[in-house]
Enzyme design. Sequence first.
Site, PDB file in Angstrom:
ATOM      1  N   MET A 107      -8.935   8.431   8.839  1.00  0.00           N
ATOM      2  CA  MET A 107      -9.294   9.123   7.597  1.00  0.00           C
ATOM      3  C   MET A 107     -10.246  10.283   7.872  1.00  0.00           C
ATOM      4  O   MET A 107     -11.231  10.470   7.148  1.00  0.00           O
ATOM      5  CB  MET A 107      -9.938   8.133   6.611  1.00  0.00           C
ATOM      6  CG  MET A 107      -8.971   7.054   6.174  1.00  0.00           C
ATOM      7  SD  MET A 107      -9.716   5.816   5.111  1.00  0.00           S
ATOM      8  CE  MET A 107     -10.421   4.694   6.296  1.00  0.00           C
TER       9      MET A 107
ATOM     10  N   LYS B 137      -3.403   3.314  -3.486  1.00  0.00           N
ATOM     11  CA  LYS B 137      -4.518   4.109  -4.005  1.00  0.00           C
ATOM     12  C   LYS B 137      -4.334   5.518  -3.481  1.00  0.00           C
ATOM     13  O   LYS B 137      -4.390   5.721  -2.279  1.00  0.00           O
ATOM     14  CB  LYS B 137      -5.843   3.560  -3.469  1.00  0.00           C
ATOM     15  CG  LYS B 137      -6.274   2.283  -4.135  1.00  0.00           C
ATOM     16  CD  LYS B 137      -7.530   1.762  -3.487  1.00  0.00           C
ATOM     17  CE  LYS B 137      -7.183   0.921  -2.282  1.00  0.00           C
ATOM     18  NZ  LYS B 137      -8.267   0.141  -1.738  1.00  0.00           N
TER      19      LYS B 137
ATOM     20  N   ASP C 282       0.806  -1.217   0.000  1.00  0.00           N
ATOM     21  CA  ASP C 282       0.000   0.000   0.000  1.00  0.00           C
ATOM     22  C   ASP C 282       0.834   1.260   0.000  1.00  0.00           C
ATOM     23  O   ASP C 282       2.003   1.228   0.348  1.00  0.00           O
ATOM     24  CB  ASP C 282      -0.778   0.034   1.304  1.00  0.00           C
ATOM     25  CG  ASP C 282      -2.143  -0.566   1.176  1.00  0.00           C
ATOM     26  OD1 ASP C 282      -2.854  -0.534   2.160  1.00  0.00           O
ATOM     27  OD2 ASP C 282      -2.489  -1.035   0.073  1.00  0.00           O
TER      28      ASP C 282
HETATM   29  N1  SAH Z   1      -5.402  -0.496   8.505  1.00  0.00           N
HETATM   30  C1  SAH Z   1      -4.899   0.768   8.979  1.00  0.00           C
HETATM   31  C2  SAH Z   1      -5.845   1.896   8.636  1.00  0.00           C
HETATM   32  C3  SAH Z   1      -5.911   2.171   7.168  1.00  0.00           C
HETATM   33  S1  SAH Z   1      -6.968   3.511   6.807  1.00  0.00           S
HETATM   34  C4  SAH Z   1      -4.648   0.663  10.488  1.00  0.00           C
HETATM   35  O1  SAH Z   1      -5.054  -0.294  11.121  1.00  0.00           O
HETATM   36  O2  SAH Z   1      -4.002   1.574  11.019  1.00  0.00           O
HETATM   37  C5  SAH Z   1      -5.816   4.823   6.658  1.00  0.00           C
HETATM   38  C6  SAH Z   1      -5.912   5.730   7.866  1.00  0.00           C
HETATM   39  O3  SAH Z   1      -5.249   5.160   8.962  1.00  0.00           O
HETATM   40  C7  SAH Z   1      -5.244   7.058   7.675  1.00  0.00           C
HETATM   41  O4  SAH Z   1      -6.066   7.989   6.988  1.00  0.00           O
HETATM   42  C8  SAH Z   1      -5.020   7.485   9.105  1.00  0.00           C
HETATM   43  O5  SAH Z   1      -6.219   7.933   9.680  1.00  0.00           O
HETATM   44  C9  SAH Z   1      -4.671   6.160   9.741  1.00  0.00           C
HETATM   45  N2  SAH Z   1      -3.213   5.928   9.757  1.00  0.00           N
HETATM   46  C10 SAH Z   1      -2.554   4.967   9.119  1.00  0.00           C
HETATM   47  N3  SAH Z   1      -1.231   5.059   9.379  1.00  0.00           N
HETATM   48  C11 SAH Z   1      -1.078   6.112  10.206  1.00  0.00           C
HETATM   49  C12 SAH Z   1       0.041   6.724  10.837  1.00  0.00           C
HETATM   50  N4  SAH Z   1       1.286   6.248  10.680  1.00  0.00           N
HETATM   51  N5  SAH Z   1      -0.176   7.794  11.625  1.00  0.00           N
HETATM   52  C13 SAH Z   1      -1.411   8.265  11.832  1.00  0.00           C
HETATM   53  N6  SAH Z   1      -2.507   7.724  11.253  1.00  0.00           N
HETATM   54  C14 SAH Z   1      -2.352   6.663  10.462  1.00  0.00           C
END
Ligand code: SAH
Length: 468
Positions: A385, A272, A250
Amino acid sequence: MKTFPMFLRMAGRRVVIAGGGEQAAQKARLVLKTEARLVLLAEALDDELSALVVAGRAEQDEGTPTPESFAGAALVFIATGCTERDAALAAMARAAGAVVNVVDQPELCDAFTPSIVDRDPLVVAIGTEGAAPVLARQVKTRMEEMLEPCLGEFVAMAGRMREAVARQVPARARRAFWRWAFSDAPRRLHATGAEREAAKVLKQAIAEGGAPGERGEGLISLVGAGPGARDLLTLRAVQRLQEADVIFYDRLVDPDVLELARRDAERVFVGKEVGACAWPQERIDAVIVAAARKGQRVVRLKSGDPGVFGRATEELAAARAHGLTVEIVPGVTAASAAGAAMGRSLTERGETDRLVLATGTCRDGDAAPDWGTICIPGTTLALYMGVRKACEIQHSLLAAGVPAASEVEIVCSVSTPQERHVACRLGALAATIAEQEVSNPAIIFVRYPKTRIEPLAATPPARLAAVG
Ligand code: SAH
């Protein structure tokens, strides 16, 4: 090499440790991993060592040390804690013909104890001839990550099958058989706790005269890559990466994490960008299925935890529709990592006893979430998000009765060098995001405690910008 690594047969042999304190105990713990006969040469023993004597796992020699005390010992450790005494005893033991190790005095040592990775009967010994003990620790940590904790049991089981393999698998197929056993289904099954299945698969292959097929079945692993930092991956995730033939990753997966993969694994970016769907979900589903159907080991690497806003359902369904084996390897989700980075618990007894993971971005056309039922007193709301929807979220939460003074903490790019913290009140959420130019990926926490709304920190910790 100034020293020569060897594995010594220890069963029934005498090992003498001179000393009765913690240093001696450290050596005793090591020696007792073997079947050696342990003799503690000391007038007084600490509690741990005395307990060993009482339990019959070691004997105590209280006499004044003489060359006789060391004669015939396979190894001698000197650990009295007194430098001069250590030197005198070392000289005496050496004169008696023993191989001597003196704690913390390398110049007096005939032999050195390596850093050990213990998956008995698989044992890895790491030494640097004293030049770089810290490096030895680092290598050890890497090995610990590579070798699953239960690998020893699997190796022992494989060992018990060697005779059967020699009898039933023709010599030309034996190497392939063992390669398969240690890198394919048997080890994988065993590593995930399916020991009986692993044994069954091995026995069946032995009965059939060798490893099944060329490459075995394809497998799809939906692997959680964690929030960014590569040491936040699970050991299982690292293993899947090292076994993978192809990795589909990703946008949010850190390049550092990909380095944990096998060098010759194919890497395919299926990111994406929001809005621009070069890789729509159906296309991702199709390519992972196609790869697995070729018999490849497929890793679908997703940020955080695959099961949290990760479109895992579609990928699981696609795999299952084709009868493929698919698994989820969980990861550290952004909310957990952000909580840790803030140095606070996401739940607090009595104040916040509900943790809600929610997304600010639902499927196009879906109704907005009913924040009034989601965010009731006693809730920590972790919004994924949410940055682009901050304005809507703020107004909906306020309209749902969440106090404007509720604490908000935003953590951006948690666990990466770009990590940033911003704090404000719910009433100022959208304005703060705009003013502070908060960018994705970011997680927004709204705390709606039962009774107590905290004042904002007067002196924010480093990296934390407080905004009213
Ligand atoms: N599966 C992922 C979430 C994917 S959706 C999980 O469990 O964390 C993508 C969202 O995850 C981003 O828009 C943000 O809100 C959050 N996110 C993912 N990585 C992040 C990071 N390193 N720091 C802060 N927010 C994060």
